[in-house]
Each structure stands twice: as C-alpha cells, then as structure tokens.
Design a protein around this motif. Sequence first.
Motif, short mmCIF file in Angstrom:
data_model
loop_
_atom_site.label_atom_id
_atom_site.label_comp_id
_atom_site.label_asym_id
_atom_site.label_seq_id
_atom_site.Cartn_x
_atom_site.Cartn_y
_atom_site.Cartn_z
N VAL A 67 28.28 46.84 32.18
CA VAL A 67 27.64 45.91 33.12
C VAL A 67 28.32 44.55 33.00
O VAL A 67 28.50 44.04 31.89
CB VAL A 67 26.13 45.79 32.84
N GLU A 68 28.67 44.00 34.16
CA GLU A 68 29.43 42.74 34.13
C GLU A 68 28.51 41.52 34.03
O GLU A 68 27.47 41.45 34.69
CB GLU A 68 30.28 42.62 35.40
N LEU A 69 28.92 40.57 33.23
CA LEU A 69 28.30 39.25 33.19
C LEU A 69 29.43 38.25 32.98
O LEU A 69 30.61 38.63 32.95
CB LEU A 69 27.24 39.16 32.08
N THR A 70 29.10 36.98 32.88
CA THR A 70 30.13 35.97 32.63
C THR A 70 29.62 35.01 31.57
O THR A 70 28.55 34.44 31.72
CB THR A 70 30.46 35.19 33.92
N MET A 71 30.39 34.88 30.52
CA MET A 71 30.02 33.96 29.45
C MET A 71 30.82 32.67 29.60
O MET A 71 31.90 32.67 30.19
CB MET A 71 30.25 34.63 28.10
N PRO A 72 30.27 31.57 29.10
CA PRO A 72 30.92 30.28 29.32
C PRO A 72 32.32 30.18 28.68
O PRO A 72 32.59 30.80 27.66
CB PRO A 72 29.96 29.28 28.67
N ARG A 99 30.75 14.36 24.49
CA ARG A 99 30.45 12.93 24.49
C ARG A 99 29.43 12.55 23.43
O ARG A 99 29.34 11.40 23.04
CB ARG A 99 29.99 12.48 25.87
N ARG B 33 21.19 32.82 31.15
CA ARG B 33 20.67 32.55 29.82
C ARG B 33 21.37 31.32 29.30
O ARG B 33 22.58 31.16 29.47
CB ARG B 33 20.92 33.73 28.88
N LYS B 34 20.59 30.46 28.64
CA LYS B 34 21.15 29.22 28.14
C LYS B 34 21.99 29.48 26.89
O LYS B 34 21.57 30.21 25.99
CB LYS B 34 20.01 28.27 27.80
N LEU B 35 23.18 28.87 26.83
CA LEU B 35 24.00 28.95 25.62
C LEU B 35 23.98 27.61 24.89
O LEU B 35 23.95 27.56 23.67
CB LEU B 35 25.43 29.35 25.98
N ILE B 39 24.97 24.56 29.63
CA ILE B 39 25.96 25.66 29.58
C ILE B 39 25.21 26.98 29.58
O ILE B 39 24.38 27.23 28.70
CB ILE B 39 26.84 25.53 28.32
N TYR B 40 25.49 27.81 30.56
CA TYR B 40 24.74 29.04 30.77
C TYR B 40 25.67 30.25 30.90
O TYR B 40 26.74 30.14 31.47
CB TYR B 40 23.90 28.94 32.05
N SER B 41 25.20 31.37 30.37
CA SER B 41 25.84 32.65 30.70
C SER B 41 25.24 33.13 32.01
O SER B 41 24.04 32.99 32.25
CB SER B 41 25.57 33.69 29.61
N TYR B 42 26.11 33.67 32.88
CA TYR B 42 25.63 34.27 34.11
C TYR B 42 25.37 35.74 33.80
O TYR B 42 26.31 36.51 33.60
CB TYR B 42 26.65 34.12 35.23
N MET B 43 24.09 36.10 33.73
CA MET B 43 23.73 37.46 33.36
C MET B 43 24.02 38.40 34.54
O MET B 43 24.24 37.95 35.66
CB MET B 43 22.26 37.50 32.95
N PRO B 44 24.02 39.71 34.30
CA PRO B 44 24.41 40.64 35.38
C PRO B 44 23.67 40.39 36.71
O PRO B 44 24.29 40.40 37.77
CB PRO B 44 24.07 42.01 34.79
N PHE B 139 34.14 21.75 34.49
CA PHE B 139 33.30 21.18 33.45
C PHE B 139 33.13 19.68 33.69
O PHE B 139 34.11 18.98 33.92
CB PHE B 139 33.91 21.41 32.06
N ASP B 141 31.03 16.66 31.65
CA ASP B 141 30.20 16.41 30.47
C ASP B 141 29.09 15.43 30.83
O ASP B 141 29.12 14.26 30.43
CB ASP B 141 31.08 15.88 29.33
N GLU B 142 28.10 15.92 31.59
CA GLU B 142 26.96 15.10 32.01
C GLU B 142 26.26 14.51 30.79
O GLU B 142 26.09 15.21 29.79
CB GLU B 142 25.94 15.97 32.76
N ARG B 153 26.71 21.45 32.92
CA ARG B 153 28.01 20.90 32.53
C ARG B 153 29.13 21.86 32.95
O ARG B 153 30.06 21.46 33.61
CB ARG B 153 28.03 20.64 31.02
N GLU B 154 29.01 23.12 32.58
CA GLU B 154 30.00 24.10 33.05
C GLU B 154 29.46 24.73 34.32
O GLU B 154 28.29 25.12 34.37
CB GLU B 154 30.27 25.16 31.97
#
Lengths: 575, 575
Positions: A67-72, A99, B33-35, B39-44, B139, B141-142, B153-154
């Motif tokens: 299953v595809e996802l995208t990590m930062p 910062r 999901r927050k990393l 900065i977030y992972s885009y889940m499936p 990116f 950097d807010e 930010r990302e």
Amino acid sequence: MKASQFFVSTLKEAPADAEIISHQLMLRAGLIRKLGAGIYSYMPMGLRVIRKVERIVREEMNRAGAVELTMPVVQPAELWQETQRFDKMGPELLRIRDRHGRDFVVQPTSEEVITDIARQELHSYKQLPRNFYQIQTKFRDERRPRFGLMRGREFIMKDAYSFDRDQAGAKASYQAMAQAYRRIFDRFGLSYRAVAADSGAIGGDLSEEFQVLAATGEDAIAYCPQSDYAANREKAAALAPAGPRGAATQALTRTATPGSSTCAAVAELLGVPLQTTVKSLVLATDEGSKSQVWLLLLRGDHEMNEIKVAKVPGLDAGFRFATRDEIEDHFGCPPGYLGPIGLKKPLRIVADREVALMADWICGANAPDFHVTGVNWGRDLPEPDAVADLRNVLSGDRSPDGKGLLAIERGIEVGHVFYLGTKYSQAMNATFLDENGKPRLFEMGCYGIGVTRLPAAAIEQNHDARGIIWPDAIAPFTAVICPIGMDRSAAVQAAAEKLYADFLAAGVDVLLDDRGERPGAMFADWELIGVPHRVVISERGLGEGQLEYQHRRDPAATRVACADVLAHVKGRMAV
Amino acid sequence: MKASQFFVSTLKEAPADAEIISHQLMLRAGLIRKLGAGIYSYMPMGLRVIRKVERIVREEMNRAGAVELTMPVVQPAELWQETQRFDKMGPELLRIRDRHGRDFVVQPTSEEVITDIARQELHSYKQLPRNFYQIQTKFRDERRPRFGLMRGREFIMKDAYSFDRDQAGAKASYQAMAQAYRRIFDRFGLSYRAVAADSGAIGGDLSEEFQVLAATGEDAIAYCPQSDYAANREKAAALAPAGPRGAATQALTRTATPGSSTCAAVAELLGVPLQTTVKSLVLATDEGSKSQVWLLLLRGDHEMNEIKVAKVPGLDAGFRFATRDEIEDHFGCPPGYLGPIGLKKPLRIVADREVALMADWICGANAPDFHVTGVNWGRDLPEPDAVADLRNVLSGDRSPDGKGLLAIERGIEVGHVFYLGTKYSQAMNATFLDENGKPRLFEMGCYGIGVTRLPAAAIEQNHDARGIIWPDAIAPFTAVICPIGMDRSAAVQAAAEKLYADFLAAGVDVLLDDRGERPGAMFADWELIGVPHRVVISERGLGEGQLEYQHRRDPAATRVACADVLAHVKGRMAV
C-alpha cells in the motif's frame, strides 16, 4: 504529444565532467540538467522515463498487496536517534537545523519513520502482514558524487517496508517482494539478474540484489549458466577445493628471477603456469599501541576479497595493509619478493583454501630478484596458522551449488530486497499484541528500487554510437513520426496528422515531430534520444503509398504500405 | 480496491493540538499522520486524494501547453544569492550546509532554478513562449506551523513558470494560466472565487488568488454579486465617496462620555449612528533618532487596512504604533479619548476619504471621559495634511467597478497566478536573442497551486458532524460498497463481489469494505472518511431484490433495485 508542445533539447557534446556513457547520453539527449554536484533537474524528456518506471513499480507493488503512502523528506532527528543512526551514519546523512535549533535530516531512507508509523498504527496481529511503500525523493551526501544519476546525491527511490508477526511471515513477505521484483524487472525490458547478496549460507539473512547487466557495471556478478546460482562476486563463496594435497615431487630451490616482482612475470620467466605461483599479501591489525602483522597467501591468479578477509578471526575487527617498515622488519626484504620461508620475525600466516592444498609451489625468497620453487607445506614450512576462503571467485570456478562452472559478468545494482528481522523494531520498541495479548516485536523487511538510477542503468546496457536505445516500456515515447517537409507539403502534413491520430487512438505513446527540422537533424535527435520506433513520412514515399519504418536497432529502414504501418509498429513492439 | 488490501485507520478523537476542523478530520479519517511540527506523512487514504488533485492539475496544465519537469528539492545557495533571496528571505528559508561546507536550501519555490534552466536552454525568441511546471515537495520553515496541511512546513506544490519575449506575450501566458486555473478549480468540484490580489488598478501587476470559500477561511474576500469584481479584502479599494462635504449644522460641543472609550460605546451612549463617530489611530515613523507621530482618522465603523496605510507617502518606508509616552506627549491624554482638536504638540493628520467628507462628527476630546460632538473640518480644525483610502471595505460598500454593492465572504487561498515581469531574469541576467540578434530579458510569470493544502480547504468547505464530504473528483474513493454480514451470507458475498466487479468495469473508483466490521462501525468509518456514494448490501434487502444507496449528503438511504444500482450511482455522480 507534438514536439512543438513539448520540449526537445539535445546537445552535440556532453560536458567534459560526464565520464560514463549513460551520463553523457542523458545530458546530450536532454533528459537531465545538472544543478549542482550530484543534483540534477529531471527535464521533460527524462521525467517521462522516470514516470514510466514509477508506473510499472507502482502497479506491481500494488498487485503484490503493498500500500502506497508518502513519508516526509525532512524528518526529525529524534527518530534517527532512537536507532542511533543519527550518530552512526557518517556525513552522507544530510543534517539540518531548523529555525528553532531542532535537528532534522533529509531522508536517505525511511526505516525510522515507517517503524514509527507501524508502532502507532499496527496494534494487533490481525493487522499483519502489512507492506507500506513510497516513491519519494531521497538524499545521500556522497563524498564524490559522479556518473550523473548513477551515483547522485538527490535521487528518487521506491522504498517498501514489510511488517510481520514472525519470521515465517517475514520470509513469506520477502519472497512475495522478490517475486514482484522479478515481474517489475521483466516489465522494464532489461537484461538483469537477481543476485544473492549474502554468502548464500542457509539460514543467513535473506538478501538479493537486482542487477542490470552492463559491461560498464560497478559490480561483478558470479553466476552459473547451468543453474540459478548468482551472487555478487564480493559475496560469492569459492567452493572448497577437493583434497587431499598432492605429494611433494620437487626439491626446494632458490631461483634467480631478476626484475620479476609479480607472479605473472615469474611464471612467464620460468615457463610455468601462473596457478603454480603464490602471492604474499601483508596486512596488519592494531590493538592499542600493539600491532600484529599477517601474511595472506593466495594463488598467483587469484585476487583478495576484502569482505572475506574481514571475516577471518583476528582480522574481523578491522585490518590495514602493512607499512613498508613493518614489511622490511618481518621479511628483511622490500615488497615484490616476499614469501613465508625464512622470515626475520614471526607473523600469522593465513592461506587461502586453494593454497593450503598446493604442492611444489613458487613464492618470493625474501631477497630481491629471487624466488623459491618446489615449496611444500610441512616439509619446507609449517602448516599455516589458518586456512580460509580469501579470494574472489573466477570465471571457470566450480559453482558453489555444484551444478556447473561459474561465469562472471558485470552489473549495476538497481534493486535490493532485504530481510531486516527485528533490528529496527527492537531499537524503537515497535510492538503489536499477539494472539495471547502479549507485545511482540515486528519482523521487518525492506525493499528498494532506484527509480532514477534505473534509466541510467538501462542506457549503460542499451546504447550505440548514435545514442540511447530504450526498451519500449520505459522509452520517453514509444514511437516518433518524422514528417519530411511538413511545412511545404499538404499531403505530408495530412498523412502525419492522420497517422498521429491513429497511433494515439491505438494507445501508442507517440510523438509527432512537427518542429520543421531538416531530416538529418531530426533523425539524429531521435536516435540520440533513443525512441525505439520511427516512422518517416515523405512526399516521394506517399506518392508510392508507402512510409518508412525503422526500429532503433534496425540497420536500415523498411518500406511499409501506409495502411499497414500501425500494425507493423505494433508487431515490432515488445509485448 | 478491497479494504482488506488497503489500509483503513480511523480515530474516535482527534489529538488536542488539532485546532481546525479539516486538521481534526484529516487525522481522524487517517488521511495524514503527524511526524513533527508542520510535517506529516500522507497515509494511503490521504495520498489517494493528493494523487487525484495532482492528476487534475497535470491534465489541465498539459492542456494549456505547459511542460512538466522536476527540479531538485535541495538547491545550491549560489543561485539564491544571485537574486539575493538567500540573504533577504528570513528563517522560513531552510538552509543546509553539506559535508564540504557548501550552502544549500530546501526549496520553498523554484524561481531561481527555473530561471537558470531558461538561461541555459532558451536561446532564441523562436523557443518562446514556454511554460515549465513541476509538482514537487517544498519546505517553508514557518515560525508557528499549525492547522495540519493548511499551514504546514513540508508540503506539495504545483509551481509553473512562463517565459515570454515581451509583456504582451507574458500577459497572454498569464491569461492562459488564469483560464487553466478556472478549469482546474471547476474540476475539483469546490466552490471557489478567483480574486484580484492587487488593487485592481489597470496596468498594475497582474495577480489573482484562487480562494476556496469556507466560513473558516483566513482570508476575507470582497466581491460584487452583480458583477465579476472580487478582491482579497486586504487589497480591495474602497470606492472614493461622492462629495461634496455636507455643511456644518451643529455647534462644537464638549460632552461627558464617562467610561465610553470606544466609538461604539459613545454612539450608544449618545444615541447616534456609529457612522457619525471618528476613531483616532496614532502611528509613528522613525528616521534615525528622530520620530514623527501620525494621527489617522477613520469612521467609527471602519477598520484600518495596514496595506493601504503602508502606501501613504511618509508612511511607506515603514511605520509602527505610537508608544503610550508619545501619545500622552502629543495629546495630553491616554488612549481612549483622543481626537484631532486641542493637540499639545503638532503631528501629521491623515484622514480616510470618508472622514474627509464628514460634517458634524464626533471624536475624543483629549480628556478622559469626554468627547466632542458637532466637529467640522475647516471651522473646528484645519483640513487634514493628507486624505487617503485607509480602510477595509465593508459589506454593503459600493463595488469599485460601480456595478453594485460589495459582499464579504471568507476563503482559503489555494492557488495564485502572478505576472513577475523581469524581476528574476534581470537579477540572474537571463536573456534570449530577439529577431535582431539582441539579448533581451525574459518576461516571466509564476503560477502556484497548493496541492496538499487543497484537500484541507475542501474539507473546511465540505463537512458535517459525521465527517468529511468529498466532491467526487477528489474523493479517496468515489463509491464504497458495504456488505452486511458478508462472512455469514453467501448471497451477500456474491452480490458484493458482483457489484464490485461491475463498478470497476464501469470505471467507478470503488472500494469494497470486506473487513467484516459491524454495520455501525463500518458506516461511521465511511461517513468520517467522506466517500460520497455508498451502497449497502444486506441479506434482507437482497431477498427483495434491492440494495440501499445513500449519497453522503442525503439524509437517508434510498432503496434501489439491484439491477439499477450502477446506473443510479452514475446518475448521482458529478459529471
């Protein structure tokens, strides 16, 4: 796509710093442009190739249940500190401070982040097995980036990670990925080999490299044409030679070998096979201020394998080549005429398994311009301190699986499947609840494909003097229509537009070159860019109801009736 | 897709730090999901939405003649130094140093890199116009990242850049993009407004924002329902009021207004319209160690617009609010009862255009608990030093185009088209050769869409108490099939599998929920996730040859004959 709505930009010459053919051709064909050392923009022509690679990867990963996802891209250092990779990884890990002074990294891979996701998302064995993947930008701050996309700093990788409840599950997940990789590489249309990346010992870590075969490849692959055996030569085991050792038949003899400081020169001078000579390699290990010198003995035609040497007890904590002083101190002789007989100071001798079974051999006499012949273990010197597999396998060696003889070919690693075990789940305490409600560590695997490296490898394998020759599946365009004099001839223009529409309707990824370039320049562009199928439309040909078809590998064009061209092209396309 | 082969992960509650509804729902529905901070992972589930957004953007950009490429995430500082943005941009520009000590940035946008590509690739006017775009990770950097993907930010942005030979060409390129953006936003299925981002003055810089309308939007939009006029309220011009000024009819009177320190309180106390009061705002400018104090006069119901104030001559080099000491020094009175009459020290008075035309007005008396009424320009105080448009427009103001009255609504900026002129080409000396062989600077435009912000904006606009309500075009799945008791009933299973196959064959992006969840949990999941079309299959319904269809916006389900379900769903789908 029409060329006038696209961006075609070719160069006559590649910049001088492009050393290998794929780098040169990618620049000349306008697939990439350099932004900085190891950092490239993917130009429109190159991006089409990358997208086709991505699509094949994505389809087969999905088919295999991933299953595809995208990590930062930018990841907090905290996770990398949990696995200690933040400290352990060298400067190739690009570190950033934000910062607020917090540490981050630009991801080179994502084991930490996916393990963090798993420990938050996968609570129960019922949610396993699970395989997540992403196709995402990565960065490795290579010390010496070079060879274009082959060893760049910023690159696109597909990285997948499997999570299982136990080893059996993890191995099944691994096998499913290994199978998916075969489908992926089959679809790329490249000649490749799946290669055991470990020593092949049963029960060892599971790991396979996917190597695109190319004469210019960095990696040497040992494979057996008579069986499935294939391994990176770095890791390929030499089959233990059959004993027993032959009996001594010659007397130990000191022989003048003036100026012959290599085994090859000695063999030639004495008129004996190179296989009767033994080379001496002098290593050293350090413990505190104390050093130990080691003498490694290999057959004259064999090369030392550093990975194997690093597994020899006593050398497995790190070794170096001995200094000239250390050598003279132990042998009383400078390098070139060294041997294990008549040493000035004791040292540890490790013989390769082949050398340990040799009789009547030749080695340096520890005196400049002299060798000794007829050397025999036990009679002329004591048995070695250790015997081990120290060498690279050679073409013609017996395959470790006993099913034939090894051959050597070169390859470029573009994929890797790897069973990780609990390395990351343990470091990050990533657990799920098993059937009994007890927390257990995930069994993991990781699976990479170098999405932007793949086109470079494809080019190393498929090119000629005129340029790239793409396999259909990953060509920027599958076919190109080249009308001659489209601006002057209404007939040519009409035929070109009709053929273009017919190709599109038939689902062929076609480009119509409506730029108005002269035939020579137009053909040179598409041969350089490497579009596999070309149709040329000319007024003269049309007068005879014909077009010219030429596959990029064909030596010449074939005349084809206008009405048959689409079928002809489809017939020549890879299935 | 079957749910068992996908990854569905919902939460009952959103984490406490999710302040706005889209952030809460994206977390609860398992889209992200927050990393780390911003900065977030885009889940499936979320990645499917993003991919659909990307596809629409890509199709329309290609249709408009733009060509896709990809520029690096990590970019050498040298280019950013050429435009001086490396120094001028604040800490929101994430800076990196590589292993060799060279400076890089993580791209927030790519004007520098694309201009560098243009100056290398576009040599001649014959290669123009040209529009390049990328869909790529950015990116910023807010300082205070928040609101999930709304101000992360990302993020992923589509950024396009046009290159033209002259202003007329650049404006045509700009208009083509503005049109493409309308097609893109139409296809998203969102309620949006294209809003003039500048003052609307003819001949000014061309710039339009694309705002998704939502009550929670950060931006206020002034628009005229009777015409095409729409502008960000920050930039919307107030129509110059019709003169002449009314004649004085009241005497200047000092009036006790105990405890009434605001215009609203004074108007209520005196029983007069708020529109007869004038508020005093005290600013200051600094030149070296010398300060100048300014008094701005606005009607009591009006708000100061800082962007307009910053354009007033004398205030255009920067201003600040005056200190309490400066105020007491000039007015002899603390804030709350200030006015332009009876000043202790001279200062510069700027009146809003509305105030400059008022007669018989009310303002502070520069004495605590006192105001003056019946104030008139010329009679009671000199004419102001300057008159300017200082205020935000209000709902009910006349539209600047004279075609009706303004209304105000709130929006979220997700797109921006901008005519750049030669700002970057000049800084980087990016030229092409014109018809006469002379080098000329490129005329440029830039065009952004916040690909990962768009789903957040869509949710702000489309949700209810149960969760998200996606437009068809960007829903993670267009339809979901929910079989009840699939594991117990062969009939339900067969019907579900058949319907699933039928939907797929008809090109509907459908998910079959084969997880075996109970109906309540299953329905809650899909209502939270917001899939627009739902079909429920139950044994009882099948007994009567019927299924249940419910659009996410429908108050209740509709019974539909099994054979008609596909047609029914297609009938309810957006075209």
